[in-house]
Design a protein around this motif. Structure first.
Motif, mmCIF file in Angstrom:
data_model
loop_
_atom_site.group_PDB
_atom_site.id
_atom_site.type_symbol
_atom_site.label_atom_id
_atom_site.label_comp_id
_atom_site.label_asym_id
_atom_site.label_seq_id
_atom_site.Cartn_x
_atom_site.Cartn_y
_atom_site.Cartn_z
ATOM 1 N N LEU A 43 0.825 -1.212 0.000
ATOM 2 C CA LEU A 43 0.000 0.000 0.000
ATOM 3 C C LEU A 43 0.859 1.261 0.000
ATOM 4 O O LEU A 43 0.576 2.218 -0.720
ATOM 5 C CB LEU A 43 -0.917 0.005 1.223
ATOM 6 N N ILE A 44 1.907 1.261 0.822
ATOM 7 C CA ILE A 44 2.781 2.444 0.881
ATOM 8 C C ILE A 44 3.427 2.673 -0.479
ATOM 9 O O ILE A 44 3.434 3.794 -1.000
ATOM 10 C CB ILE A 44 3.865 2.274 1.970
ATOM 11 N N ALA A 45 3.926 1.583 -1.068
ATOM 12 C CA ALA A 45 4.560 1.709 -2.387
ATOM 13 C C ALA A 45 3.545 2.213 -3.412
ATOM 14 O O ALA A 45 3.859 3.077 -4.239
ATOM 15 C CB ALA A 45 5.137 0.366 -2.821
ATOM 16 N N GLY A 46 2.307 1.682 -3.334
ATOM 17 C CA GLY A 46 1.261 2.114 -4.256
ATOM 18 C C GLY A 46 0.946 3.595 -4.081
ATOM 19 O O GLY A 46 0.865 4.348 -5.054
ATOM 20 N N LEU A 47 0.821 4.027 -2.841
ATOM 21 C CA LEU A 47 0.520 5.438 -2.577
ATOM 22 C C LEU A 47 1.668 6.328 -3.034
ATOM 23 O O LEU A 47 1.446 7.395 -3.620
ATOM 24 C CB LEU A 47 0.279 5.652 -1.079
ATOM 25 N N ASP A 48 2.903 5.888 -2.756
ATOM 26 C CA ASP A 48 4.068 6.657 -3.207
ATOM 27 C C ASP A 48 3.999 6.860 -4.710
ATOM 28 O O ASP A 48 4.176 7.953 -5.230
ATOM 29 C CB ASP A 48 5.366 5.897 -2.884
ATOM 30 N N HIS A 49 3.719 5.733 -5.406
ATOM 31 C CA HIS A 49 3.696 5.777 -6.865
ATOM 32 C C HIS A 49 2.559 6.669 -7.359
ATOM 33 O O HIS A 49 2.765 7.556 -8.186
ATOM 34 C CB HIS A 49 3.548 4.366 -7.409
ATOM 35 N N GLU A 50 1.365 6.419 -6.831
ATOM 36 C CA GLU A 50 0.198 7.145 -7.347
ATOM 37 C C GLU A 50 0.283 8.636 -7.028
ATOM 38 O O GLU A 50 -0.115 9.462 -7.829
ATOM 39 C CB GLU A 50 -1.096 6.554 -6.790
ATOM 40 N N SER A 51 0.804 8.980 -5.838
ATOM 41 C CA SER A 51 0.804 10.401 -5.484
ATOM 42 C C SER A 51 1.826 11.170 -6.303
ATOM 43 O O SER A 51 1.788 12.391 -6.369
ATOM 44 C CB SER A 51 1.061 10.592 -3.990
ATOM 45 N N ARG A 52 2.751 10.469 -6.961
ATOM 46 C CA ARG A 52 3.699 11.154 -7.840
ATOM 47 C C ARG A 52 3.151 11.311 -9.246
ATOM 48 O O ARG A 52 3.744 11.995 -10.069
ATOM 49 C CB ARG A 52 5.010 10.370 -7.907
ATOM 50 N N GLN A 53 2.026 10.648 -9.547
ATOM 51 C CA GLN A 53 1.464 10.736 -10.893
ATOM 52 C C GLN A 53 0.914 12.130 -11.162
ATOM 53 O O GLN A 53 0.495 12.829 -10.237
ATOM 54 C CB GLN A 53 0.348 9.701 -11.071
ATOM 55 N N GLU A 54 0.914 12.468 -12.446
ATOM 56 C CA GLU A 54 0.484 13.812 -12.784
ATOM 57 C C GLU A 54 -0.978 14.057 -12.395
ATOM 58 O O GLU A 54 -1.348 15.158 -12.028
ATOM 59 C CB GLU A 54 0.692 14.064 -14.283
ATOM 60 N N TYR A 55 -1.798 13.005 -12.453
ATOM 61 C CA TYR A 55 -3.206 13.246 -12.150
ATOM 62 C C TYR A 55 -3.417 13.696 -10.701
ATOM 63 O O TYR A 55 -4.339 14.439 -10.413
ATOM 64 C CB TYR A 55 -4.068 12.018 -12.493
ATOM 65 N N ALA A 56 -2.517 13.259 -9.804
ATOM 66 C CA ALA A 56 -2.618 13.700 -8.417
ATOM 67 C C ALA A 56 -2.341 15.199 -8.331
ATOM 68 O O ALA A 56 -3.017 15.938 -7.599
ATOM 69 C CB ALA A 56 -1.649 12.922 -7.542
ATOM 70 N N LEU A 57 -1.352 15.637 -9.117
ATOM 71 C CA LEU A 57 -1.015 17.064 -9.166
ATOM 72 C C LEU A 57 -2.194 17.867 -9.707
ATOM 73 O O LEU A 57 -2.572 18.908 -9.170
ATOM 74 C CB LEU A 57 0.206 17.227 -10.080
ATOM 75 N N VAL A 58 -2.769 17.349 -10.792
ATOM 76 C CA VAL A 58 -3.894 18.050 -11.420
ATOM 77 C C VAL A 58 -5.077 18.111 -10.456
ATOM 78 O O VAL A 58 -5.736 19.142 -10.324
ATOM 79 C CB VAL A 58 -4.296 17.341 -12.735
ATOM 80 N N ALA A 59 -5.322 16.990 -9.751
ATOM 81 C CA ALA A 59 -6.436 16.986 -8.800
ATOM 82 C C ALA A 59 -6.175 17.983 -7.687
ATOM 83 O O ALA A 59 -7.092 18.686 -7.242
ATOM 84 C CB ALA A 59 -6.623 15.582 -8.233
ATOM 85 N N ARG A 60 -4.906 18.092 -7.265
ATOM 86 C CA ARG A 60 -4.583 19.065 -6.231
ATOM 87 C C ARG A 60 -4.803 20.490 -6.733
ATOM 88 O O ARG A 60 -5.266 21.359 -5.998
ATOM 89 C CB ARG A 60 -3.130 18.884 -5.792
ATOM 90 N N SER A 61 -4.482 20.704 -8.018
ATOM 91 C CA SER A 61 -4.673 22.048 -8.580
ATOM 92 C C SER A 61 -6.149 22.394 -8.651
ATOM 93 O O SER A 61 -6.516 23.538 -8.832
ATOM 94 C CB SER A 61 -4.042 22.137 -9.969
ATOM 95 N N ARG A 62 -7.014 21.372 -8.540
ATOM 96 C CA ARG A 62 -8.451 21.618 -8.513
ATOM 97 C C ARG A 62 -8.933 21.921 -7.102
ATOM 98 O O ARG A 62 -10.125 22.030 -6.869
ATOM 99 C CB ARG A 62 -9.168 20.366 -9.035
ATOM 100 N N GLY A 63 -7.999 21.995 -6.155
ATOM 101 C CA GLY A 63 -8.372 22.404 -4.818
ATOM 102 C C GLY A 63 -8.784 21.279 -3.890
ATOM 103 O O GLY A 63 -9.426 21.523 -2.873
ATOM 104 N N LEU A 64 -8.424 20.047 -4.223
ATOM 105 C CA LEU A 64 -8.743 18.951 -3.309
ATOM 106 C C LEU A 64 -7.802 18.988 -2.108
ATOM 107 O O LEU A 64 -6.625 19.289 -2.248
ATOM 108 C CB LEU A 64 -8.603 17.600 -4.022
ATOM 109 N N THR A 65 -8.342 18.657 -0.929
ATOM 110 C CA THR A 65 -7.482 18.575 0.248
ATOM 111 C C THR A 65 -6.778 17.223 0.238
ATOM 112 O O THR A 65 -7.128 16.335 -0.527
ATOM 113 C CB THR A 65 -8.309 18.679 1.534
ATOM 114 N N GLY A 66 -5.793 17.078 1.129
ATOM 115 C CA GLY A 66 -5.041 15.832 1.201
ATOM 116 C C GLY A 66 -5.942 14.635 1.416
ATOM 117 O O GLY A 66 -5.812 13.611 0.747
ATOM 118 N N ALA A 67 -6.892 14.761 2.350
ATOM 119 C CA ALA A 67 -7.777 13.637 2.663
ATOM 120 C C ALA A 67 -8.681 13.314 1.471
ATOM 121 O O ALA A 67 -8.919 12.145 1.160
ATOM 122 C CB ALA A 67 -8.613 13.951 3.894
ATOM 123 N N GLN A 68 -9.175 14.353 0.786
ATOM 124 C CA GLN A 68 -10.030 14.126 -0.395
ATOM 125 C C GLN A 68 -9.245 13.421 -1.493
ATOM 126 O O GLN A 68 -9.738 12.503 -2.146
ATOM 127 C CB GLN A 68 -10.559 15.456 -0.934
#
Lengths: 317, 572
Positions: free
Chosen positions: A198-223
């Motif tokens: 799970l940690i490896a998966g989260l590390d990988h996914e949170s580095r993906q561009e879509y995570a960045l884009v979702a953050r730029s949409r104003g999502l909080t960390g928990a969201q």
């Protein structure tokens, strides 16, 4: 998609059935090949208290006077119709012995699975969102969990919670609290690989561009965690959980012994020491069935969870 | 207009960003007015994407330290806590990322993710949000919005995904959009459509645009102000037309000279086989031009067809393609993704067998050859793959990478091989000591040189160049192209050059085949095809080259920068 999925499911189920059959045959042959005739040995044991007529009955039931392959065919045929034979030690039906032990093991294993998943998710979430210092510590926990032997955890828990704090008593091993602590003992080592995946998966996914884009949409960390990251990072752990279930059912011997529970682990232990071939054969085959079934479930679930998985290609793989 | 009483939409001053001790952005400042457009231009490592992320506050505080001032509508946003900044995300500040293929969550539908953007408008009713989303999808020119809404990202093409992302970004009506290389992962015609769309929406909705790009032609064509960056510092900034037509700094001049569209004749002189003195500007007949003793045909492909079965349908990936390449010449295969150029290359390399048609290399047909025979042919036919960041085994040292083909073909003794490796590395302009290094220690340009050395070490007659510079910066690209031109002249190599970039093809190729849906729609010399395109598809491709519309090549203003010294030499 639906007809493709049906074909895929059918193909996978067929493969699973073949694996179960092969497991049965292999177990049978391995036990037969072992030096000494286990069944005859225990029958001829003067302490068995069996009469010559009883022995003859059992010999003809298992076809022991016939070639191994005939014995196999006989035994396999009975297995397929659900007949598991009789214990050589107690003369009880194997299905009854297994049936008596199963509820205890199932309760323990399912509680342990639940706890293991909860631990793993909590560790993985913490490793990502806790302040850096705590996250660093949390990241070390899985390897710590893995490196402590199961029986040490069990003994520590018994010493601490049963003898010092009196949370449960060892004389009533099937009480809810006793089951809970046994489950924790069993869950801690298996939660470690799950947490690491799970940690490896989260590390990988949170580095993906879509995570960045979702953050730029104003999502909080928990969201971001709940809506975007959990599902893709949990996908590899579906297969992991399937492996864990097999481990929980098969690997509970030590925990059952420490906590004094009568489960499948105890049955296996007795069957091995007593060379009780029918019981051993039944338990090993049932483990194979459970293992294959759980992995089949994981295989069938994956395409439903991950839209990118192409079932057509997977069916031909 | 720096000090008017209306504050600019975006004002960046004294921006510094460091990753650990490494400072990647130094004292950067610029202004963008409401509804205006500004391009940050530079190569990889120039800090342009970091600036974009700093403005959007997407850099993790744990990895980057950001100082300076970023004001949005006059309000400082760099120092405020995240809690106060978050309401601006999406609503005021939109972000369009580089690779549309990875910018949407692969396991959630487009609709589910679009709801996040629609929620920023404050609309609470899910039905109303859905209508807004469908409207936005339609607005960006997606033909079947409902289908797109229900799709997963992998079911849509790159162009469609970028439209989706644009739709989601403009949906909450932000006042500023930061677009980080929004089209660099897309085909050239799609790129034009996406940039047109972005321009139209901007005008219609009065949105300011901060465009991050490595492509000077795009920047000049699409924005009003240019900021040229190098190594994290501003080299030059000003109105686009001015910076583009008359760059003041050397670096900006270099960037401009390296834009293929502006300098179509750049490598001609270097490739020209001086001994033959062929007047290349005279249109040559193609493909009847007969092979001479000096110029034997090295590759001859006749009517190759390859069919694939996908989802029960038969697709002709390559359909009756023919072309020929002579010694010392370059033939380009041009087309967009899905045009069949990759399949054609795989057939040529013998990685797949054609269903019909013949391929001859060095006069020898590959049809019916044994495995060993094909291997032997392949020795004369080497490939340089498009992305040197993934085509070299990261665990091998350069010496072993380059030596591998020699080992495979069992050429010479160990000492001979070491010599040949050294020669090959020298010929591609790499120092001898790279032998002991691993790809990870080399830059992109150096890696591609290693890949070229690896192809050359077995002395092939033909080299297939599959988009050899598409992963590289424009100035690095220029260096690689110069190298390829020199090697061709010195070794008489025949190149099959696969590319989607027509401007580049014009610079490097002699003859060209334009592929579409597996078929050759137009074929001829580069001059014929580029100056008098006959097929509408070729014209569409040519129109889509950035730097050819709006702004013209500033030939009259700065002719000197287009002429390399070698060109002057050769024209004597």
């Amino acid at each position: 998609m639906s007809s493709g999925y049906g074909r895929f499911a059918l193909a996978r189920a067929g493969q699973a059935a073949v694996v179960v059959l092969l497991a049965y045959v292999l177990t049978f042959l391995v036990i037969s090949v072992l030096p000494g005739d286990a069944i005859t040995n225990s029958l001829r044991d003067p302490q068995s208290g069996l009469s010559e007529a009883d022995i003859q009955r059992i010999v003809s039931y298992y076809g022991l006077d016939q070639p191994v392959l005939v014995q196999l065919a006989l035994s396999l045929g009975r297995f397929l119709t659900g007949e598991l034979g009789f214990s050589l030690q107690s003369n009880l039906a194997v299905s009854q012995i297994v049936g008596d032990a199963l509820p205890s093991t199932l309760t323990l294993a399912s509680t342990a699975l639940f706890i293991a998943v909860a631990f793993a998710v909590a560790i993985a979430y913490g490793a990502h969102y806790a302040p850096p210092r705590w996250a660093g510590i949390l990241r070390c926990i899985p390897s710590f969990f893995l490196s402590v032997p199961n029986f040490v955890i069990g003994l520590v828990l018994i010493e601490l919670f049963a003898f010092r704090l009196h949370s449960f008593t060892t004389t009533d091993p099937n009480s809810a609290t006793a089951t809970l602590f046994a489950a924790v003992t069993l869950a801690i080592p298996v939660s470690a690989p799950l947490a690491e995946v799970l940690i490896a998966g989260l590390d990988h996914e949170s580095r993906q561009e879509y995570a960045l884009v979702a953050r730029s949409r104003g999502l909080t960390g928990a969201q971001l965690f709940a809506r975007h990251l959990v599902k893709p990072s949990a996908l590899p752990s579906v297969a992991m959980i399937a492996l864990i279930v097999g481990e929980l059912l098969g690997g509970s011997v030590i925990t059952e012994t420490i906590f004094g529970r009568d489960g499948i682990g105890t049955v296996v232990q007795k069957a091995v020491t007593g060379e009780d071939q029918p019981v051993l054969q039944a338990v090993v085959s049932l483990s194979a069935v459970v293992f294959v079934a759980v992995n089949l479930a994981a295989d069938l679930l994956t395409p439903l969870l991950d839209p990118r998985v192409n079932v057509r290609e997977a069916a031909n793989a | 207009m720096p000090e008017s009483h209306v504050p600019p939409l975006l004002a960046v001053d004294g921006l510094h960003v460091s990753y650990g001790r490494k400072e990647v952005v130094r004292d950067v400042g610029f202004r963008l007015d409401r509804g205006g457009s500004l391009a940050l231009i530079g190569e990889s490592g120039s800090g342009k994407s970091t600036i974009a992320k700093a403005v959007l506050r997407l850099l993790q505080p744990s990895e980057a330290s950001v100082t300076g001032s970023v004001r949005l509508d006059g309000k400082e946003v760099l120092a405020v806590p995240e809690r106060q900044f978050r309401p601006l995300r999406g609503r005021q500040l939109g972000f369009i990322p580089q690779d549309p293929g990875s910018a949407l969550n692969p396991v959630r539908t487009i609709g589910a993710q679009a709801h996040e953007a629609a929620a920023l408008t404050g609309e609470r009713d899910p039905g109303a949000r859905r209508r807004m989303i469908l409207e936005a999808l339609e607005q960006v020119g997606l033909p079947d919005p409902v289908r797109v809404f229900d799709s997963y990202p992998h079911q849509l093409s790159g162009g469609m995904l970028q439209r989706v992302l644009i739709a989601l970004t403009v949906l909450p009506r932000p006042s500023l959009i930061v677009a980080d290389e929004p089209t660099s992962a897309l085909d050239v015609t799609v790129q034009k459509l996406i940039l047109d769309l972005l321009g139209d929406l901007r005008k219609e909705l009065d949105i300011g645009l901060l465009l991050i790009t490595h492509d000077l032609a795009i920047a000049a064509e699409r924005t009003e102000t240019l900021v040229v960056l190098k190594d994290g510092a501003v080299q030059e900034q000003g109105p686009s037309a001015q910076v583009f037509a008359a760059p003041r700094t050397d670096y900006a001049r270099e960037l401009q000279a390296d834009v293929p569209a502006l300098n179509p004749g750049r490598y001609r002189s270097q490739r020209l086989d001086v001994a033959l003195k062929e007047p290349r500007d005279v249109p040559q007949e193609f493909p009847q031009e007969s092979a001479t003793a000096d110029r034997p045909v090295q590759v001859s492909v006749t009517g190759i067809t390859k069919r694939f079965q996908t989802r029960g349908k038969e697709v002709r990936a390559v359909d009756g393609v023919s072309f020929a390449v002579e010694r010392g010449r370059t033939h380009a295969l041009v087309g967009e993704s899905g045009s069949g150029k990759t399949t054609a290359v795989r057939l040529l390399l013998g990685l797949e067998q054609p269903d019909s048609g013949t391929i001859a290399v060095g006069g020898q047909s590959t049809a019916g050859l044994s495995r060993a025979g094909i291997r032997d042919v392949r020795r004369h036919l080497q490939l340089v793959y498009q992305n040197p960041f993934i085509s070299l085994d990261p665990t091998w040292r350069v010496g072993r990478i380059v030596r591998e083909p020699l080992d495979r073909f069992g050429v010479g003794t160990t000492a001979d091989r070491a010599d040949q490796v050294r020669d090959a590395l020298q010929s591609v302009g790499l120092p001898a000591d790279v032998v002991d290094r691993r790809p990870g220690q080399l830059s992109g340009g150096q890696r591609q040189r290693v890949a070229i050395a690896r192809a050359l070490v077995v002395r092939p007659d033909v080299v297939v160049l599959d988009e050899p510079t598409s992963a590289l910066d424009v100035t690095v690209q220029a260096g690689i192209l110069e190298l390829l031109a020199r090697l061709q002249r010195e070794l008489g190599l025949a190149y099959v050059f696969v590319s989607h970039d027509l401007a580049l093809v014009r610079q490097v190729a002699d003859t060209v085949s334009v592929l579409r849906s597996g078929q050759v729609v137009e074929q001829g010399t580069v001059d014929q095809v580029f100056d008098q395109p006959r097929h509408p598809y070729t014209r569409a491709l040519l129109d889509a080259i950035p730097g050819t519309t709006g702004l013209q090549s500033p030939t009259g203003t700065a002719p000197d920068i287009q002429e390399t010294p070698k060109l002057a030499e050769a024209s004597l």
